[in-house]
Design an enzyme around this catalytic site. Structure first.
Site, PDB file in Angstrom:
ATOM      1  N   ILE A 121      -2.997   9.208   1.873  1.00 28.98           N
ATOM      2  CA  ILE A 121      -1.948   9.755   2.567  1.00 28.98           C
ATOM      3  C   ILE A 121      -1.533  11.104   1.910  1.00 28.98           C
ATOM      4  O   ILE A 121      -1.551  12.170   2.517  1.00 28.98           O
ATOM      5  CB  ILE A 121      -0.802   8.932   3.143  1.00 28.98           C
ATOM      6  CG1 ILE A 121      -1.265   7.954   3.753  1.00 28.98           C
ATOM      7  CG2 ILE A 121       0.096   9.697   3.750  1.00 28.98           C
ATOM      8  CD1 ILE A 121      -0.335   6.838   4.196  1.00 28.98           C
TER       9      ILE A 121
ATOM     10  N   ARG B 123      -1.024  -5.595   0.331  1.00 33.81           N
ATOM     11  CA  ARG B 123      -1.307  -7.070   0.356  1.00 33.81           C
ATOM     12  C   ARG B 123      -2.746  -7.215   0.021  1.00 33.81           C
ATOM     13  O   ARG B 123      -3.520  -6.648   0.526  1.00 33.81           O
ATOM     14  CB  ARG B 123      -1.037  -7.627   1.626  1.00 33.81           C
ATOM     15  CG  ARG B 123      -1.201  -9.048   1.907  1.00 33.81           C
ATOM     16  CD  ARG B 123      -0.852  -9.495   3.257  1.00 33.81           C
ATOM     17  NE  ARG B 123      -0.780 -10.993   3.622  1.00 33.81           N
ATOM     18  CZ  ARG B 123      -0.244 -11.591   4.317  1.00 33.81           C
ATOM     19  NH1 ARG B 123       0.551 -11.124   5.196  1.00 33.81           N
ATOM     20  NH2 ARG B 123      -0.478 -12.943   4.516  1.00 33.81           N
TER      21      ARG B 123
ATOM     22  N   GLY C 182       5.451   3.374   3.228  1.00 36.08           N
ATOM     23  CA  GLY C 182       4.783   2.192   2.596  1.00 36.08           C
ATOM     24  C   GLY C 182       5.279   0.865   3.074  1.00 36.08           C
ATOM     25  O   GLY C 182       6.305   0.688   3.329  1.00 36.08           O
TER      26      GLY C 182
ATOM     27  N   ASP D  80       2.628   5.203  15.529  1.00 32.58           N
ATOM     28  CA  ASP D  80       2.616   4.266  16.604  1.00 32.58           C
ATOM     29  C   ASP D  80       2.802   5.116  17.892  1.00 32.58           C
ATOM     30  O   ASP D  80       2.027   4.834  18.939  1.00 32.58           O
ATOM     31  CB  ASP D  80       3.249   3.069  16.423  1.00 32.58           C
ATOM     32  CG  ASP D  80       3.325   2.575  15.361  1.00 32.58           C
ATOM     33  OD1 ASP D  80       2.161   2.112  14.706  1.00 32.58           O
ATOM     34  OD2 ASP D  80       4.135   2.747  14.345  1.00 32.58           O
TER      35      ASP D  80
ATOM     36  N   HIS E 140       7.150  -1.745  12.615  1.00 32.75           N
ATOM     37  CA  HIS E 140       5.812  -1.064  12.302  1.00 32.75           C
ATOM     38  C   HIS E 140       4.951  -2.082  12.034  1.00 32.75           C
ATOM     39  O   HIS E 140       4.524  -2.319  10.823  1.00 32.75           O
ATOM     40  CB  HIS E 140       5.876   0.048  11.482  1.00 32.75           C
ATOM     41  CG  HIS E 140       4.394   0.608  11.117  1.00 32.75           C
ATOM     42  ND1 HIS E 140       3.466   1.286  11.916  1.00 32.75           N
ATOM     43  CD2 HIS E 140       3.669   0.401   9.907  1.00 32.75           C
ATOM     44  CE1 HIS E 140       2.500   1.385  11.505  1.00 32.75           C
ATOM     45  NE2 HIS E 140       2.397   0.865  10.212  1.00 32.75           N
TER      46      HIS E 140
HETATM   47  P1  NAD Z   1      -3.185   4.438  -1.373  1.00 27.34           P
HETATM   48  O1  NAD Z   1      -3.445   3.021  -2.023  1.00 27.34           O
HETATM   49  O2  NAD Z   1      -4.398   5.471  -1.184  1.00 27.34           O
HETATM   50  O3  NAD Z   1      -1.908   5.241  -2.315  1.00 27.34           O
HETATM   51  C1  NAD Z   1      -0.528   4.515  -2.833  1.00 27.34           C
HETATM   52  C2  NAD Z   1      -0.278   5.102  -3.909  1.00 27.34           C
HETATM   53  O4  NAD Z   1       0.866   4.634  -4.347  1.00 27.34           O
HETATM   54  C3  NAD Z   1      -1.619   4.922  -5.057  1.00 27.34           C
HETATM   55  O5  NAD Z   1      -1.904   6.061  -5.745  1.00 27.34           O
HETATM   56  C4  NAD Z   1      -0.702   4.108  -6.157  1.00 27.34           C
HETATM   57  O6  NAD Z   1      -0.864   4.394  -7.438  1.00 27.34           O
HETATM   58  C5  NAD Z   1       0.961   4.569  -5.684  1.00 27.34           C
HETATM   59  N1  NAD Z   1       1.981   3.454  -5.942  1.00 27.34           N
HETATM   60  C6  NAD Z   1       1.847   2.336  -6.155  1.00 27.34           C
HETATM   61  N2  NAD Z   1       2.955   1.673  -6.451  1.00 27.34           N
HETATM   62  C7  NAD Z   1       3.762   2.742  -6.797  1.00 27.34           C
HETATM   63  C8  NAD Z   1       5.053   2.764  -7.549  1.00 27.34           C
HETATM   64  N3  NAD Z   1       5.778   1.893  -7.675  1.00 27.34           N
HETATM   65  N4  NAD Z   1       5.690   4.104  -7.582  1.00 27.34           N
HETATM   66  C9  NAD Z   1       4.801   5.280  -7.189  1.00 27.34           C
HETATM   67  N5  NAD Z   1       3.656   5.051  -6.770  1.00 27.34           N
HETATM   68  C10 NAD Z   1       3.171   3.879  -6.594  1.00 27.34           C
HETATM   69  O7  NAD Z   1      -2.424   4.046  -0.056  1.00 27.34           O
HETATM   70  P2  NAD Z   1      -2.397   4.755   1.374  1.00 27.34           P
HETATM   71  O8  NAD Z   1      -3.329   4.716   2.010  1.00 27.34           O
HETATM   72  O9  NAD Z   1      -1.696   6.577   0.832  1.00 27.34           O
HETATM   73  O10 NAD Z   1      -1.007   4.324   2.164  1.00 27.34           O
HETATM   74  C11 NAD Z   1       0.171   4.237   1.444  1.00 27.34           C
HETATM   75  C12 NAD Z   1       1.014   3.147   1.983  1.00 27.34           C
HETATM   76  O11 NAD Z   1       1.577   3.616   3.462  1.00 27.34           O
HETATM   77  C13 NAD Z   1       0.563   1.812   2.123  1.00 27.34           C
HETATM   78  O12 NAD Z   1       1.674   0.905   2.093  1.00 27.34           O
HETATM   79  C14 NAD Z   1      -0.029   1.785   3.959  1.00 27.34           C
HETATM   80  O13 NAD Z   1      -0.089   0.502   4.194  1.00 27.34           O
HETATM   81  C15 NAD Z   1       1.326   2.667   4.264  1.00 27.34           C
HETATM   82  N6  NAD Z   1       1.033   3.076   5.579  1.00 27.34           N
HETATM   83  C16 NAD Z   1       1.997   3.015   6.435  1.00 27.34           C
HETATM   84  C17 NAD Z   1       1.788   3.779   7.824  1.00 27.34           C
HETATM   85  C18 NAD Z   1       2.966   3.812   8.824  1.00 27.34           C
HETATM   86  O14 NAD Z   1       2.779   4.277   9.705  1.00 27.34           O
HETATM   87  N7  NAD Z   1       4.335   3.257   8.311  1.00 27.34           N
HETATM   88  C19 NAD Z   1       0.469   4.444   8.366  1.00 27.34           C
HETATM   89  C20 NAD Z   1      -0.467   4.275   7.336  1.00 27.34           C
HETATM   90  C21 NAD Z   1      -0.163   3.676   6.015  1.00 27.34           C
HETATM   91  C1  LMR Z   2      -1.327   1.757  10.086  1.00 24.45           C
HETATM   92  O1  LMR Z   2      -0.422   1.809  11.071  1.00 24.45           O
HETATM   93  O2  LMR Z   2      -2.376   2.444  10.293  1.00 24.45           O
HETATM   94  C2  LMR Z   2      -1.079   1.252   8.881  1.00 24.45           C
HETATM   95  O3  LMR Z   2       0.479   0.855   8.709  1.00 24.45           O
HETATM   96  C3  LMR Z   2      -1.804   0.202   8.392  1.00 24.45           C
HETATM   97  C4  LMR Z   2      -1.570  -0.612   7.142  1.00 24.45           C
HETATM   98  O4  LMR Z   2      -1.362  -1.661   6.954  1.00 24.45           O
HETATM   99  O5  LMR Z   2      -1.587   0.204   6.046  1.00 24.45           O
END
Ligand code: NAD
Ligand code: LMR
Length: 325
Positions: free
Chosen positions: A18, A94, A131, A159, A187
């Protein structure tokens, strides 16, 4: 050369996917303003430091005039020092075979310690938790950091954007002709995407689209969209998540104007039958850097049941998190 002092933006999970889509628009001026310089403080875990140094190089190479420096670090104290804004992307994912409790335990650890480090941020620091589980991670952060709850939000704008786009496509309209959709609650797959107050091209969505689709496939598709993207990409949404983060932060900082948007915010117990103290997505307006809940929208039985279901899940998640603190 821009004359304003830079805003400091701390981002956890800075080496993740992201972040890779998020950093260019943050530096372009489209979020914090066209004349607002931005300094980035990127946090990730120690094994990701080499990758993070590459991200820092690319931030320089974007050659945006508003770029005011970028730091990559594994030390939360360095990342959050003097931050005006903090965006929490890093969380424990997870993995196969893990129980919800195990994931929550990891995230309680992460958000608890980052909450302590957040004490080094500016007093008015505005936080966005992305996250997952985003709403409950926000609640852990709030209790660990002492940051006023009105300054901690979680992302449900993705969403909201999904719901808006889905209505537009079904109605054959432009997405900006759709307004008034609301995401209520968590979410997660219990969220309630509500179109009962929404319009498309000025007409009530309920009069334009079939109610069996709006109460059936539309709701479940929005609820399961994140999982569907993971199943297809083997990675969770990133481009659309980054765009939603930009929308959320821009509206919070620069205002929403006429309409309203969905934000995960801490409830005070006075609106829509949601008890105080949970981070629940509600319809919000923003002005002057502050959000307020749009109150008084009529809620029918269908909506009430859906809003209560997602509320119950959030209460359960919070109880579990508290038991692990
Ligand atoms: P990703 O795995 O590509 O990146 C996550 C990064 O966080 C990694 O580089 C990892 O090393 C780092 N990380 C892990 N633990 C850490 C810590 N304690 N301190 C600092 N950095 C740490 O994941 P992503 O695709 O970038 O997604 C990130 C999060 O966003 C995930 O939890 C995902 O489920 C969530 N997400 C939420 C939404 C939403 O709408 N709320 C949407 C998409 C993704
Ligand atoms: C999303 O809504 O795309 C993410 O929160 C899904 C996920 O579990 O990372």
């Amino acid at each position: 050369m821009p004359s304003k002092a830079p805003v400091v933006v701390a981002i956890t999970g800075g080496a993740g996917q992201i972040a890779y889509s998020l950093l260019p628009p943050l530096l372009s001026g489209s979020v914090f303003g066209p004349d607002q310089p931005v300094k980035l403080q990127l946090l990730d875990i120690e094994p990701a430091m080499t990758a993070l140094s590459g991200v820092v190089m690319e931030c320089e190479d974007l050659a945006y005039p508003l770029y005011a420096g970028a730091v990559g670090t594994s030390d939360p104290m360095v990342a959050f020092a003097d931050a005006d804004y903090a965006i929490f992307l890093g969380a424990f994912p997870r993995k196969e075979g893990m129980e919800r409790k195990d994931v929550m335990e990891k995230n309680v650890g992460i958000f608890n310690s980052q909450g302590s480090a957040l004490k080094g941020a500016k007093p008015g620091v505005k936080c966005l938790v992305v996250g997952n589980p985003a709403n409950t991670n926000a609640a852990i952060l709030a209790s660990a950091s002492g940051v006023p709850k009105e300054n901690i939000t979680c992302l449900t704008r993705l969403d909201h954007n999904r719901a808006r786009a889905m209505v537009a496509i079904k109605a054959g309209a432009a997405v900006d002709a759709v307004s008034g959709v609301i995401i209520w609650g968590n979410h997660s797959s219990t969220q309630y995407p509500d179109v009962r107050h929404a319009t498309v091209e000025g007409k009530k969505v309920l009069d334009v689209l079939a109610s069996d689709w709006l109460e059936g496939e539309f709701v479940t598709t929005v609820q399961k969209r994140g999982a569907a993207i993971i199943a297809a990409r083997k990675l969770s949404s990133a481009a659309s998540a980054a765009k939603a983060i930009c929308d959320h932060m821009r509206d919070w900082v620069q205002g929403t104007g006429d309409g309203f948007v969905s934000m995960g915010v801490f409830t005070d117990g006075s609106k829509y039958g949601v008890p105080a103290g949970i981070c629940y997505s509600l319809p919000c307006k923003c002005a002057g850097g502050e959000w307020t809940v749009v109150d008084g929208l009529p809620i029918d039985d269908f909506s009430r049941a859906a809003m209560d279901k997602t509320k119950a899940e959030l209460e359960e998640e919070l109880e579990l998190a508290k038991s692990l603190l």
